[in-house]
Design a protein around this motif. Structure first.
Motif, mmCIF file in Angstrom:
data_model
loop_
_atom_site.group_PDB
_atom_site.id
_atom_site.type_symbol
_atom_site.label_atom_id
_atom_site.label_comp_id
_atom_site.label_asym_id
_atom_site.label_seq_id
_atom_site.Cartn_x
_atom_site.Cartn_y
_atom_site.Cartn_z
ATOM 1 N N PHE A 163 0.824 -1.214 0.000
ATOM 2 C CA PHE A 163 0.000 0.000 0.000
ATOM 3 C C PHE A 163 0.860 1.267 0.000
ATOM 4 N N ALA A 164 2.120 1.137 -0.382
ATOM 5 C CA ALA A 164 3.065 2.263 -0.267
ATOM 6 C C ALA A 164 2.594 3.512 -1.014
ATOM 7 N N GLU A 165 1.902 3.337 -2.151
ATOM 8 C CA GLU A 165 1.461 4.513 -2.920
ATOM 9 C C GLU A 165 0.407 5.334 -2.174
ATOM 10 N N PHE A 166 -0.211 4.711 -1.162
ATOM 11 C CA PHE A 166 -1.247 5.415 -0.391
ATOM 12 C C PHE A 166 -0.729 5.918 0.954
ATOM 13 N N TYR A 167 0.566 5.773 1.199
ATOM 14 C CA TYR A 167 1.118 6.199 2.488
ATOM 15 C C TYR A 167 0.895 7.686 2.793
ATOM 16 N N PRO A 168 1.088 8.594 1.827
ATOM 17 C CA PRO A 168 0.862 10.014 2.167
ATOM 18 C C PRO A 168 -0.547 10.281 2.696
ATOM 19 N N LEU A 169 -1.557 9.694 2.033
ATOM 20 C CA LEU A 169 -2.937 9.867 2.495
ATOM 21 C C LEU A 169 -3.148 9.178 3.838
ATOM 22 N N ALA A 170 -2.542 8.003 4.007
ATOM 23 C CA ALA A 170 -2.680 7.268 5.266
ATOM 24 C C ALA A 170 -2.037 8.049 6.416
ATOM 25 N N LEU A 171 -0.903 8.672 6.150
ATOM 26 C CA LEU A 171 -0.239 9.486 7.181
ATOM 27 C C LEU A 171 -1.112 10.687 7.571
ATOM 28 N N LYS A 172 -1.697 11.326 6.567
ATOM 29 C CA LYS A 172 -2.602 12.447 6.835
ATOM 30 C C LYS A 172 -3.770 11.982 7.714
ATOM 31 N N THR A 173 -4.330 10.817 7.372
ATOM 32 C CA THR A 173 -5.449 10.265 8.141
ATOM 33 C C THR A 173 -5.018 9.911 9.559
ATOM 34 N N LYS A 174 -3.793 9.404 9.713
ATOM 35 C CA LYS A 174 -3.287 9.071 11.048
ATOM 36 C C LYS A 174 -3.235 10.321 11.927
ATOM 37 N N GLY A 175 -2.739 11.414 11.372
ATOM 38 C CA GLY A 175 -2.673 12.664 12.142
ATOM 39 C C GLY A 175 -4.051 13.116 12.586
ATOM 40 N N GLU A 176 -5.028 13.036 11.677
ATOM 41 C CA GLU A 176 -6.402 13.443 11.999
ATOM 42 C C GLU A 176 -6.975 12.564 13.098
ATOM 43 N N LEU A 177 -6.643 11.256 13.057
ATOM 44 C CA LEU A 177 -7.155 10.330 14.064
ATOM 45 C C LEU A 177 -6.509 10.565 15.428
ATOM 46 N N LEU A 178 -5.229 10.901 15.446
ATOM 47 C CA LEU A 178 -4.572 11.225 16.718
ATOM 48 C C LEU A 178 -5.271 12.405 17.387
ATOM 49 N N LEU A 179 -5.605 13.421 16.596
ATOM 50 C CA LEU A 179 -6.312 14.586 17.148
ATOM 51 C C LEU A 179 -7.719 14.204 17.583
ATOM 52 N N ALA A 180 -8.386 13.356 16.785
ATOM 53 C CA ALA A 180 -9.755 12.930 17.131
ATOM 54 C C ALA A 180 -9.766 12.099 18.411
ATOM 55 N N CYS A 181 -8.655 11.410 18.699
ATOM 56 C CA CYS A 181 -8.547 10.609 19.915
ATOM 57 C C CYS A 181 -7.990 11.419 21.091
ATOM 58 N N ASP A 182 -7.891 12.747 20.909
ATOM 59 C CA ASP A 182 -7.368 13.651 21.953
ATOM 60 C C ASP A 182 -5.929 13.324 22.341
ATOM 61 N N LYS A 183 -5.165 12.855 21.379
ATOM 62 C CA LYS A 183 -3.740 12.582 21.619
ATOM 63 C C LYS A 183 -2.928 13.715 20.991
ATOM 64 N N ALA A 184 -3.107 14.920 21.544
ATOM 65 C CA ALA A 184 -2.508 16.120 20.943
ATOM 66 C C ALA A 184 -0.990 16.095 20.993
ATOM 67 N N LYS A 185 -0.411 15.607 22.110
ATOM 68 C CA LYS A 185 1.059 15.562 22.227
ATOM 69 C C LYS A 185 1.631 14.590 21.207
ATOM 70 N N GLU A 186 1.008 13.403 21.066
ATOM 71 C CA GLU A 186 1.461 12.448 20.050
ATOM 72 C C GLU A 186 1.292 13.026 18.649
ATOM 73 N N ALA A 187 0.187 13.737 18.429
ATOM 74 C CA ALA A 187 -0.061 14.348 17.120
ATOM 75 C C ALA A 187 1.017 15.387 16.806
ATOM 76 N N LYS A 188 1.366 16.195 17.801
ATOM 77 C CA LYS A 188 2.415 17.214 17.598
ATOM 78 C C LYS A 188 3.719 16.548 17.190
ATOM 79 N N ASP A 189 4.134 15.517 17.922
ATOM 80 C CA ASP A 189 5.397 14.814 17.598
ATOM 81 C C ASP A 189 5.316 14.164 16.224
#
Length: 540
Positions: A163-189
């Motif tokens: 799924f390497a070609e979709f990694y940029p979108l997956a990374l973007k989604t991961k960041g959004e999910l970290l924020l949605a899970c209230d993991k702001a410090k992890e999201a910042k890092d």
């Protein structure tokens, strides 16, 4: 195009042009699509999307019959009627700057300019539908607000090299999910790590959201200001800047930010509504009036066109007229009546008799027909209907206050505040405004014009302390009015001659000078201002 994917894909085409529908149908069938539904109106599209699931929606941006594609997509997103598993693609023959800004802002899955070939469509659809297919399990979890399991799923997805070609979108989604899970410090890092490898705009915007959640507001503002200079992030940056200033309760700066965004993308009605609430909080009556007029303009010929829009312009015009000089008041009354006529023509069957009594009472008050205004208000029922719109109640409170019915005014404002707390969808800004109205109307019983006139009388009769108090109150309600600012400045100067200039008075002098120099004075006022300013500069 994957033939199996095309054959099992449910497609909805939203286009009012028969020829366009025919060409899209032909193109899709050439690519192997078979399950195709057509609608030609936004209302019909809304209904069918709420009732049925589609894998792909192809929508004309230029719908005309009841609302265009912009408002349709905006409504689908904000009502959560469009699942993440559905691909949404805009098509349009126009590529003007307003449309480009709208596409950047709305972020559909893709945009295709007409005319396009079957090959073009094949390339775009293959990419979008493949992306939706591989991320489908994660999107399903996100549609259920199951963000914790979605985060675990995206982590697992990122370990799979196929799924390497979709990694940029997956990374973007991961960041959004970290924020949605209230993991702001992890999201910042996480966002810092992404930016160190490649400075994606989405990662910088995500970092801003993380910084705001962590109360690292200064760092957030620096990054927002950088993003505001980039076309692909300008609108989001302005919105973030507005949200940051609202959080800090710097409503003047928040208003400036939202107005910049509204200027860039004027069809976004939510921004104009935010501008109305911010301009109320800052007593910027002219901006409130202009924002209300823009809502009427851009909502016209769409499902957002409603009687309340026109009434709110009339109400904003009345608010503005309460602080204006006689000539400007006459013009504002005329404009308010024009919008009332437009509303009556557009919605002849609308049942808004009580609201119209309140508006007409306020207009009569402005024309010094207080007895007639009071007679209209006395016809209003004492009970506050739970179904009444909060703007209707607010207008009633303002009419009561102007006519000296202070207890009734406070009772209505108490009811509005209670409903705001019970139903948070009215928004934090509106609640702030109601609380401000309650304080001001409890402390200040005169209208802005009456305050200024009283203060002038006190000043001319030598009652300096009373004049200063009244001028300060008038200026607190009309901080954009250069005439009021000049009167207050002159009273401060008079007191300074007797007692010197205090530190608090010096701060007020700066604010008054800023108001005056950003406004307009007549020749007599300009001469007075120069004399007062000269004296105060020497006193400091």
């Amino acid at each position: 195009m994957d033939a199996k994917l095309a054959k099992t894909c449910r497609v909805l085409i939203i286009d009012e042009q028969v020829l366009a529908q025919g060409y899209i149908k032909y193109s899709l069938e050439e690519l192997g699509f078979r399950d195709i539904t057509y609608v030609d109106k936004a209302n019909a599209a809304l209904k069918i999307i709420e009732e049925e699931h589609f894998d792909l929606i192809v929508c004309s941006y230029n719908l005309k019959k009841d609302q265009d594609g912009y408002y349709l997509y905006d409504q689908l997103k904000n009502s959560h009627a469009l699942p993440l598993t559905t691909a949404f693609i805009f098509i349009s023959a126009d590529t003007n700057s307003e449309l480009v800004h709208s596409i950047i802002e709305l972020q559909p899955d893709d945009f295709l300019a007409k005319p396009f070939s079957v090959k073009d469509l094949d390339k775009r659809l293959s990419r979008v539908l493949k992306r939706k297919k591989v991320l489908n399990p994660i999107y399903r979890l996100m549609d259920k607000d199951d963000f914790i399991n979605a985060l675990e799923a995206i982590e697992e997805f990122l370990t799979r090299p196929e799924f390497a070609e979709f990694y940029p979108l997956a990374l973007k989604t991961k960041g959004e999910l970290l924020l949605a899970c209230d993991k702001a410090k992890e999201a910042k890092d996480f966002y810092h790590a992404v930016i160190n490898v490649q400075p994606f705009t989405w990662a910088k915007l995500g970092l801003v959201n993380a910084l705001i959640k962590l109360d690292e507001d200064e760092e957030a503002e620096k990054l927002i200001l950088q993003l505001a200079f980039k076309p692909d992030s300008q609108l989001v940056a302005y919105d973030l800047l507005c949200a940051l200033h609202v959080k800090l309760q710097d409503f003047e700066s928040a208003l400036e930010a939202v107005l910049m965004a509204a200027e860039t993308s004027p069809r976004n009605l939510r921004r104009h509504r935010v501008a109305i609430n911010l301009s109320r909080l800052t007593h910027d009556y002219e901006t409130q009036f202009e924002a209300a007029k823009r809502i009427v303009k851009f909502a016209k010929h769409s499902i957002h066109d409603m009687p309340q829009n026109y009434l709110n312009v009339a109400r904003a015009g009345i608010d503005y007229a309460m602080t204006a000089d006689d000539q400007e008041t006459t013009n504002l009354i005329k404009q308010a009546n024009d919008y009332i006529r437009q509303f009556q023509q557009a919605f002849p069957k609308s049942e808004l008799q009580e609201q119209m009594k309140v508006v007409n009472a306020r207009l009569l008050y402005l024309q010094d027909e207080k007895e007639r205004a009071r007679a209209l208000v006395e016809q209003l029922g004492e009970e506050l209907n739970q179904s009444q719109d909060l703007e209707d109640l607010l207008d009633k409170a303002k009419a009561f206050h102007a006519l000296g019915l202070y207890d009734r005014c406070q009772h209505v404002l108490d009811e509005i505040e209670k409903r705001c707390r019970l139903t948070p969808e009215h928004g934090e800004l509106f609640l702030h405004y109601i609380q401000q109205e309650k304080r001001e109307k409890a402390e200040i019983r005169q209208t802005p014009k009456e305050l200024n006139n009283s203060a002038v009388d006190f000043y001319q009769s030598g009652q300096l302390e009373a004049a200063l108090k009244a001028f300060r109150q008038a200026y607190s309600l009309m901080p954009k009015n250069p005439s009021i600012a000049l009167n207050l400045l002159q009273a401060i100067a008079m007191k300074a001659r007797e007692q010197g200039l205090s530190e608090s008075a010096a701060g007020m002098v700066e604010r008054c000078i800023l108001t005056i120099e950003n406004g307009k004075l007549n020749d007599e006022q300009e001469e007075r201002y120069l004399k007062v300013k000269s004296f105060l500069q020497e006193a400091v």
